[in-house]
Design an enzyme around this catalytic site. Structure first.
Site, short mmCIF file in Angstrom:
data_model
loop_
_atom_site.label_atom_id
_atom_site.label_comp_id
_atom_site.label_asym_id
_atom_site.label_seq_id
_atom_site.Cartn_x
_atom_site.Cartn_y
_atom_site.Cartn_z
N SER A 158 0.85 -1.19 0.00
CA SER A 158 0.00 0.00 0.00
C SER A 158 0.88 1.25 0.00
O SER A 158 2.02 1.21 0.50
CB SER A 158 -0.87 0.01 1.26
OG SER A 158 -1.44 1.29 1.45
N TYR A 171 -1.68 -1.04 10.11
CA TYR A 171 -1.81 -1.23 8.66
C TYR A 171 -0.53 -0.76 7.96
O TYR A 171 0.06 -1.50 7.16
CB TYR A 171 -3.03 -0.46 8.15
CG TYR A 171 -3.30 -0.65 6.67
CD1 TYR A 171 -3.88 -1.82 6.19
CD2 TYR A 171 -2.96 0.35 5.75
CE1 TYR A 171 -4.12 -1.99 4.83
CE2 TYR A 171 -3.20 0.18 4.41
CZ TYR A 171 -3.79 -0.98 3.95
OH TYR A 171 -4.03 -1.15 2.61
P1 NAD Z 1 -11.10 -6.03 0.37
O1 NAD Z 1 -11.38 -5.93 1.83
O2 NAD Z 1 -12.25 -6.16 -0.55
O3 NAD Z 1 -10.09 -7.23 0.10
C1 NAD Z 1 -9.33 -7.86 1.09
C2 NAD Z 1 -9.69 -9.32 1.10
O4 NAD Z 1 -8.84 -10.01 2.03
C3 NAD Z 1 -11.14 -9.56 1.55
O5 NAD Z 1 -11.81 -10.36 0.61
C4 NAD Z 1 -10.98 -10.25 2.89
O6 NAD Z 1 -12.02 -11.16 3.19
C5 NAD Z 1 -9.64 -10.96 2.71
N1 NAD Z 1 -9.04 -11.36 3.97
C6 NAD Z 1 -8.97 -10.62 5.12
N2 NAD Z 1 -8.41 -11.35 6.09
C7 NAD Z 1 -8.11 -12.56 5.56
C8 NAD Z 1 -7.53 -13.75 6.07
N3 NAD Z 1 -7.13 -13.85 7.34
N4 NAD Z 1 -7.37 -14.82 5.23
C9 NAD Z 1 -7.78 -14.74 3.95
N5 NAD Z 1 -8.35 -13.64 3.40
C10 NAD Z 1 -8.52 -12.58 4.21
O7 NAD Z 1 -10.24 -4.74 0.02
P2 NAD Z 1 -9.43 -4.29 -1.29
O8 NAD Z 1 -9.52 -2.83 -1.31
O9 NAD Z 1 -9.82 -5.09 -2.48
O10 NAD Z 1 -7.94 -4.65 -0.84
C11 NAD Z 1 -7.15 -5.65 -1.43
C12 NAD Z 1 -5.70 -5.42 -1.01
O11 NAD Z 1 -5.26 -4.16 -1.52
C13 NAD Z 1 -5.52 -5.36 0.51
O12 NAD Z 1 -4.33 -6.00 0.87
C14 NAD Z 1 -5.42 -3.87 0.78
O13 NAD Z 1 -4.69 -3.59 1.94
C15 NAD Z 1 -4.70 -3.40 -0.48
N6 NAD Z 1 -4.88 -1.98 -0.75
C16 NAD Z 1 -6.10 -1.46 -1.06
C17 NAD Z 1 -6.24 -0.09 -1.30
C18 NAD Z 1 -7.54 0.55 -1.67
O14 NAD Z 1 -7.60 1.78 -1.81
N7 NAD Z 1 -8.61 -0.20 -1.85
C19 NAD Z 1 -5.11 0.73 -1.22
C20 NAD Z 1 -3.89 0.18 -0.88
C21 NAD Z 1 -3.78 -1.19 -0.67
#
Ligand code: NAD
Length: 283
Positions: A158, A171
């Site tokens: 991130s 985080y």
């Molecule tokens: P999201 O919450 O939809 O996706 C995260 C997924 O991880 C979920 O489906 C959740 O159920 C799963 N998860 C959580 N704990 C888990 C575990 N213990 N075992 C297995 N699966 C687990 O959110 P997103 O925005 O699609 O994020 C995806 C990735 O991108 C994440 O790592 C997030 O930190 C990163 N990210 C997102 C953004 C953003 O702006 N959306 C920005 C920077 C980084």
């Protein structure tokens, strides 16, 4: 051209249709890979108002891929649990005999809190998923990659890893830890033809982002819409990102087109932080 034909990909946290993971899984399948879509099926009750876990949606994500003519295997697993990760990789190996691509996408975030009020439990849980979970998946999958002569690992970190994020200590720290892991794995695994790279998404429109914005709006006494406009204004490309933007980069880093890239950390944020493109002087 289907550059990933014959390859097998495992994408963690890919069980929710609106998440980055499921869109990455679809993109990899469109490029020809068979995909293991995996997610946790329960929720952390102590992350207020944000539901973690895929439930029935995991099967739907697999169905979406099959309806595009791809091959998908949905498997529940908790990446923070070593036995669960071991069982996941065992099942994937039984089904496909190999894993060539690992996308460490699963992640979670506790609600924001000032340092003095940050609970140790929330800290530990966040690191257990984002950092230890990534380590566990890599540790389990890399022997299979070595056995088959190579592979690609993409760690979804991130922007917060480098810049921090207000009141998001666990985080930010967990995502920064993923960068150290990326570099050291890239070094160790290069002789085995395994490329390991990390990406730093900025503001990507997903359920997680929506939840983050709702919390931020509450704290700042503003609206989600106003915050989105603020972000777009501070982004030279003028908009928030989409899961498709991220998936295109992940698919590139999973393909032979990126064979000479390893240990890299790539921003995907529309140029956020470079300055405000809309406030240029007129010539
Ligand atoms: P999201 O919450 O939809 O996706 C995260 C997924 O991880 C979920 O489906 C959740 O159920 C799963 N998860 C959580 N704990 C888990 C575990 N213990 N075992 C297995 N699966 C687990 O959110 P997103 O925005 O699609 O994020 C995806 C990735 O991108 C994440 O790592 C997030 O930190 C990163 N990210 C997102 C953004 C953003 O702006 N959306 C920005 C920077 C980084």
């Amino acid at each position: 051209m289907r550059k990933l034909k014959g390859k097998v990909a495992l994408v963690t946290g890919s069980g929710r249709r609106k998440g980055i993971g499921s869109v990455c899984a679809r993109s990899l399948a469109e490029a020809g890979a068979s995909v293991v879509v995996t997610d946790i099926d329960t929720s952390f009750s102590d992350f207020p108002n944000y539901k973690v876990g895929a439930g029935n949606e995991l099967e739907d994500v697999a169905g979406d891929i099959r309806s595009l003519g791809g091959e998908a295997l949905p498997l529940f697993a908790d990446i923070s649990d070593p036995e669960s990760v071991e069982a996941l990789v065992k099942r994937a190996k039984e089904a496909f005999g190999r894993i060539d691509i690992l996308v460490n996408n699963a992640g979670c975030s506790p609600g924001p809190a000032p340092l003095a009020q940050f609970s140790l439990d929330a800290w530990n849980k966040t690191l257990a998923v984002n950092l230890t979970g990534t380590f566990l998946c890599c540790r389990e999958v890399t022997p299979l990659m070595i056995e088959k002569g190579g592979g690609k690992i993409v760690n979804i970190s991130s922007r917060a890893a480098r810049r921090g994020a207000l009141w998001m200590h666990a985080y930010s720290a967990s995502k920064a830890g993923m960068l150290g892991l990326t570099s050291s794995m890239a070094l160790e695994l290069a002789p085995f033809n395994i490329c390991v790279n990390a990406i730093l998404p900025g503001d990507i429109e997903t359920e997680l982002k929506q939840w983050g914005l709702e919390m931020e709006a509450q704290v700042k006494g503003t609206s989600v819409q106003a915050l989105k406009e603020e972000i777009a204004g501070a982004t030279p490309l003028g908009r928030l990102g989409t899961p498709e933007d991220v998936a295109a980069l992940v698919t590139f880093l999973s393909s032979p087109d990126s064979d000479y890239l390893t240990g890299e950390v790539i921003n995907i944020s529309g140029g956020h932080g470079l300055g405000n493109a809309t406030s240029r002087p007129k010539f």
